[in-house]
Write an enzyme that holds these catalytic residues in place. Structure first.
Site: not given
Ligand code: OAD
Length: 229
Positions: A64, A109, A117, A120, A138, A203
């Protein structure tokens, strides 16, 4: 689109999600091209998996990191970075805001570029594609400093986010679907705290707390809305 008059705002918060990095080439989680479902959380992204086979989980996160290193921040990241007094509260772990030059970034996040770690308490920043070391002095395995499924969010990070959001007068939510809590509650919290709230999303999330919704991408809208600063 007219440039926003910022003269009436003293404290600005940019609240970003995966869509913020989409135009940099980092896929979102949900929606078209999203990574959700493309890998097994139980095998690669939870504490149990890490405890079972740490090398496998660390190897997945190295991949990643290498992927993200091949991506670059876009103009939208740079516009935000140019507003040095603004705070960024992000759900993203990719470090793109910092690479663009933002300094005041609260990472809800965690970060792909930190290790810790749990035995420790040692913490380490590491920015390469390959981890400098997988083990702590450790003897324990170093764990990626990100929030995995089932993890509890860092309370001090949440408190910092709550502090900047409660005192902001302009809140700009960008590229988040608004379904993952507690971050999903931030627009409402900003609104209730008296901030003017803008959403930027091709969206829109449908969150009722936004006073203005701009249907468009981060890379297109941010330079127009905050251009020339
Ligand atoms: P999502 O993948 O759920 O949503 C992405 C959002 O970005 C959607 O609303 C799309 O419409 C929008 N989008 C796509 N392309 C775009 C662009 N070029 N400009 C602006 N917006 C755009 O992502 P998050 O809401 O960030 O958590 O997801 C929240 C959390 O869900 C993440 O941080 C992760 C995941 O589980 C953890 O890993 C704890």
């Amino acid at each position: 689109m007219e440039t926003l008059d910022l003269s009436g705002y003293r404290h600005i918060v940019f609240f970003t999600g995966a869509g913020m990095s989409a135009e940099s080439g980092v896929p979102t989680y949900r929606g078209k091209g999203g990574t959700r479902g493309s890998y097994s959380i139980g095998e690669y992204a939870c504490q149990e998996a890490f405890e079972r086979v740490p090398e496998k989980v660390l190897g997945f996160h190295e991949k990643r990191r290498r992927f993200v290193l091949d991506c670059e921040p876009h103009e939208g990241h740079r516009v935000i970075a140019g507003m040095a007094d603004a705070a960024v509260v992000t759900q993203n772990i990719d470090g793109m805001h910092q690479r663009a030059g933002s300094r005041n970034v609260i990472e809800l996040h965690g970060s792909l570029w930190r290790l810790r770690c749990d035995a420790c308490g040692f913490r380490k920043e590491d920015y390469g594609g390959t981890y400098e070391t997988l083990q702590c002095g450790c003897g324990a395995w170093l764990r990626p400093g990100i929030t995995w499924f089932g993890d509890v969010l860092d309370a001090s990070v949440m408190n910092r986010a709550a502090e900047v959001i409660s005192s902001c007068d302009l809140f700009v939510g960008i590229g988040t679907s608004g379904v993952v809590w507690p971050a999903a509650g931030f627009p409402a919290f900003a609104h209730e705290s008296g901030a003017y709230c803008i959403e930027i999303n091709p969206e829109p999330s449908g969150a009722a707390s936004y006073d203005r919704v701009i249907e468009g991408t981060a890379g297109e809208v941010l330079p127009q809305l905050f251009g020339g600063r």
